[in-house]
Design an enzyme around this catalytic site. Structure first.
Site, PDB file in Angstrom:
ATOM      1  N   CYS A  79     100.758  -7.670 -48.283  1.00 56.92           N
ATOM      2  CA  CYS A  79     101.812  -7.582 -49.181  1.00 56.92           C
ATOM      3  C   CYS A  79     101.301  -6.916 -50.390  1.00 56.92           C
ATOM      4  CB  CYS A  79     102.844  -8.851 -49.346  1.00 56.92           C
ATOM      5  SG  CYS A  79     103.626  -9.273 -47.997  1.00 56.92           S
TER       6      CYS A  79
HETATM    7  N1  LIG Z   1     105.011 -12.522 -43.931  1.00 58.81           N
HETATM    8  C1  LIG Z   1     105.000 -12.519 -45.167  1.00 58.81           C
HETATM    9  O1  LIG Z   1     104.399 -13.421 -45.774  1.00 58.81           O
HETATM   10  C2  LIG Z   1     105.665 -11.372 -45.696  1.00 58.81           C
HETATM   11  C3  LIG Z   1     106.248 -11.797 -47.141  1.00 58.81           C
HETATM   12  C4  LIG Z   1     107.057 -11.055 -47.649  1.00 58.81           C
HETATM   13  C5  LIG Z   1     107.452  -9.669 -47.010  1.00 58.81           C
HETATM   14  N2  LIG Z   1     107.082  -9.584 -45.831  1.00 58.81           N
HETATM   15  C6  LIG Z   1     107.383  -8.201 -45.214  1.00 58.81           C
HETATM   16  O2  LIG Z   1     107.977  -8.510 -43.992  1.00 58.81           O
HETATM   17  C7  LIG Z   1     107.634  -7.549 -43.027  1.00 58.81           C
HETATM   18  C8  LIG Z   1     107.106  -8.124 -41.681  1.00 58.81           C
HETATM   19  O3  LIG Z   1     105.992  -8.914 -42.102  1.00 58.81           O
HETATM   20  P1  LIG Z   1     105.310 -10.011 -40.986  1.00 58.81           P
HETATM   21  O4  LIG Z   1     104.199 -10.576 -41.977  1.00 58.81           O
HETATM   22  O5  LIG Z   1     106.417 -10.991 -40.717  1.00 58.81           O
HETATM   23  O6  LIG Z   1     104.894  -8.959 -39.937  1.00 58.81           O
HETATM   24  P2  LIG Z   1     104.008  -9.341 -38.851  1.00 58.81           P
HETATM   25  O7  LIG Z   1     102.896  -8.430 -38.889  1.00 58.81           O
HETATM   26  O8  LIG Z   1     104.046 -10.913 -38.576  1.00 58.81           O
HETATM   27  O9  LIG Z   1     104.692  -8.480 -37.532  1.00 58.81           O
HETATM   28  C9  LIG Z   1     106.076  -9.060 -37.155  1.00 58.81           C
HETATM   29  C10 LIG Z   1     106.300  -9.035 -35.887  1.00 58.81           C
HETATM   30  O10 LIG Z   1     106.868  -7.520 -35.499  1.00 58.81           O
HETATM   31  C11 LIG Z   1     106.389  -7.144 -34.214  1.00 58.81           C
HETATM   32  N3  LIG Z   1     106.886  -5.639 -33.989  1.00 58.81           N
HETATM   33  C12 LIG Z   1     106.188  -4.608 -34.441  1.00 58.81           C
HETATM   34  N4  LIG Z   1     107.001  -3.482 -34.189  1.00 58.81           N
HETATM   35  C13 LIG Z   1     108.045  -3.784 -33.586  1.00 58.81           C
HETATM   36  C14 LIG Z   1     109.019  -3.090 -33.057  1.00 58.81           C
HETATM   37  N5  LIG Z   1     109.115  -1.734 -32.926  1.00 58.81           N
HETATM   38  N6  LIG Z   1     110.055  -3.815 -32.508  1.00 58.81           N
HETATM   39  C15 LIG Z   1     109.915  -5.017 -32.039  1.00 58.81           C
HETATM   40  N7  LIG Z   1     108.968  -6.042 -32.817  1.00 58.81           N
HETATM   41  C16 LIG Z   1     107.759  -5.139 -33.571  1.00 58.81           C
HETATM   42  C17 LIG Z   1     105.099  -7.352 -34.161  1.00 58.81           C
HETATM   43  O11 LIG Z   1     104.649  -7.437 -32.762  1.00 58.81           O
HETATM   44  C18 LIG Z   1     104.845  -8.741 -35.032  1.00 58.81           C
HETATM   45  O12 LIG Z   1     104.841  -9.714 -33.955  1.00 58.81           O
HETATM   46  C19 LIG Z   1     106.859  -6.272 -43.619  1.00 58.81           C
HETATM   47  O13 LIG Z   1     107.702  -5.474 -44.166  1.00 58.81           O
HETATM   48  C20 LIG Z   1     106.241  -7.287 -44.838  1.00 58.81           C
HETATM   49  O14 LIG Z   1     105.768  -6.595 -46.038  1.00 58.81           O
HETATM   50  C21 LIG Z   1     106.217 -10.419 -45.176  1.00 58.81           C
END
Ligand SMILES: NC(=O)c1ccc[n+]([C@@H]2O[C@H](COP(=O)([O-])OP(=O)(O)OC[C@H]3O[C@@H](n4cnc5c(N)ncnc54)[C@H](O)[C@@H]3O)[C@@H](O)[C@H]2O)c1
Length: 391
Positions: A243
């Protein structure tokens, strides 16, 4: 799990088949969700995971929360977001609410997701509602979670806003309604950029203080006595995770697209990326110049304490700088066993200096201190102990 707790039945759709099997087998891939919590939801039928996108047809709410990383040029890479939109679109039923939770630049919902969904949705799905509600998860945070962290919601029209507010009110204590999706998208970038630039400021300030023989931590403590207009940030090896180092570059890219420049943010990014080199030099200066190939042990490689996440960890650049200067480098992290092809070593590894990059729980640093090993502490958590210098 927050939606499950609120009484919703939830289907998690992920194209990573191995992750789906792991989850359905009751093993949580996320530190903040226990296996027991996951298993309870699976066994009472309120949660299941699948790679079958046709399950989207059963949903009245679809949230998109796929990664939004950078490409090789360090520009936004929306490949996964576009593909997720394309894969869900053919299965979206009439009257469904589609929410973008992924972090991205303003206009992503309106200009990218909505056109894809509208083009590929089934005929008969005339009323699809769209909103943006950026994720605000802080992994490993014992105090702030999905439930008690206020949630921003901005939709494309009034009906969508009403539906989105109702959904997030069901899973969060507090929902903040904003007038457009672009406000929510921009607010998310502002939040994370705020952290990036303040971390860069204190990283720069640390270097200025050290060069003048001033203890920066005492300065931060002194400034923190001001009850208004100041918020303490602490120096470190740099910024990591997916992030803080990533999202501000969505902002700088977006600025360039609009013919402007986020010079302040670019400068902060530059300063943070210089920190690993600065830390490497500080550590090497602690070693007797007669040792030509020093052994250096890096303690904690995850990007923050309490988690095993090494995405974008600044320790990677630190290690590379140390190796480039001729050092032998090993690392120890109780929460990460294998990293980039090497294994965590024991704390007894014979080193000339240790760099405490991330203070992980379960790291017995007293053992190192008792052996008289010099430690460069980038976390300011060992202050006052013999052989320890703080950044
Ligand atoms: N995790 C955090 O702490 C956090 C906090 C704030 C914002 N975010 C935002 O949230 C979003 C997701 O982050 P995250 O950490 O949950 O990601 P992550 O890396 O845990 O991925 C989430 C999942 O998405 C799946 N994925 C990827 N492409 C896909 C598709 N086309 N169809 C279906 N599934 C798919 C991946 O296999 C993975 O399991 C990002 O934009 C991130 O910036 C995350």
């Amino acid at each position: 799990m927050a939606a499950v707790d609120a009484g919703w039945t939830v289907i998690g759709v992920d194209n990573l088949v191995a992750k789906v099997s792991q989850i359905n087998g009751g093993s949580s891939p996320i530190e903040d969700i226990s296996d027991n919590q996951l298993r309870a939801a699976i066994s009472n039928g309120t949660y299941s995971a699948t790679s079958d996108f046709s399950t989207v047809s059963r949903a009245s709410v679809v949230t998109i929360c796929v990664p939004t990383p950078l490409d090789d040029n360090r520009d936004p890479d929306l490949t996964l977001l576009r593909s997720a939109a394309r894969e869900i679109a053919p299965y979206i039923s009439d009257e469904t609410l589609v929410v973008s939770e992924s972090t991205s630049y303003p206009g992503t919902l309106r200009d990218i997701i909505i056109p894809i969904v509208n083009e590929l949705k089934p005929s008969g799905s005339d009323h699809v509602y769209f909103a943006c509600a950026p994720e605000r998860v802080n992994p490993g945070d014992a105090n702030w979670n999905q439930k008690n962290t206020p949630r921003l919601v901005g939709a494309i029209d009034e009906e969508s806003q009403i539906k989105a507010l109702a959904f997030y009110k069901s899973i969060c204590n507090s929902v903040v309604s904003v007038s457009t999706p672009e406000i929510a998208e921009a607010a998310k970038l502002l939040e994370n950029t705020f952290r990036l630039v303040n971390i860069a400021l204190i990283n720069e300030f640390t270097q200025l203080c050290f060069a003048s023989g001033i203890n920066v931590h005492q300065v931060i403590e002194a400034a923190s006595s001001k009850p208004y207009g100041f918020m303490p940030f602490t120096p470190g090896v740099g910024v990591g995770g997916h992030c803080i180092p990533v999202d501000p570059l969505y902002l700088t890219w977006w600025a360039r697209q609009n013919g402007t420049k986020a010079a302040f943010v670019e400068s902060a990014d530059f300063i943070n990326h210089e920190m690993p080199r600065y830390v490497a030099e500080r550590a090497l200066n602690l070693i007797d110049a007669s040792i030509k190939t020093p052994n250096i042990l890096i303690l904690g490689i995850a990007y923050k304490p309490g988690i095993g996440d090494v995405r974008e960890t600044p320790v990677s650049e630190l290690r590379d700088h140390l190796i480039a200067k001729g050092a032998n480098v090993a690392w120890h992290d109780p929460l990460v066993l294998v990293w980039e092809g090497s294994n965590s070593v024991d704390l007894d590894w014979n080193c000339d200096v240790a760099i405490l990059a991330t203070k992980q729980p379960g790291m017995d640093l007293d053992r190192l201190i008792a052996r008289g090993i010099q430690i460069l502490d980038c976390t300011n958590s060992l202050k006052g102990q013999a052989g320890v210098s703080s950044l």
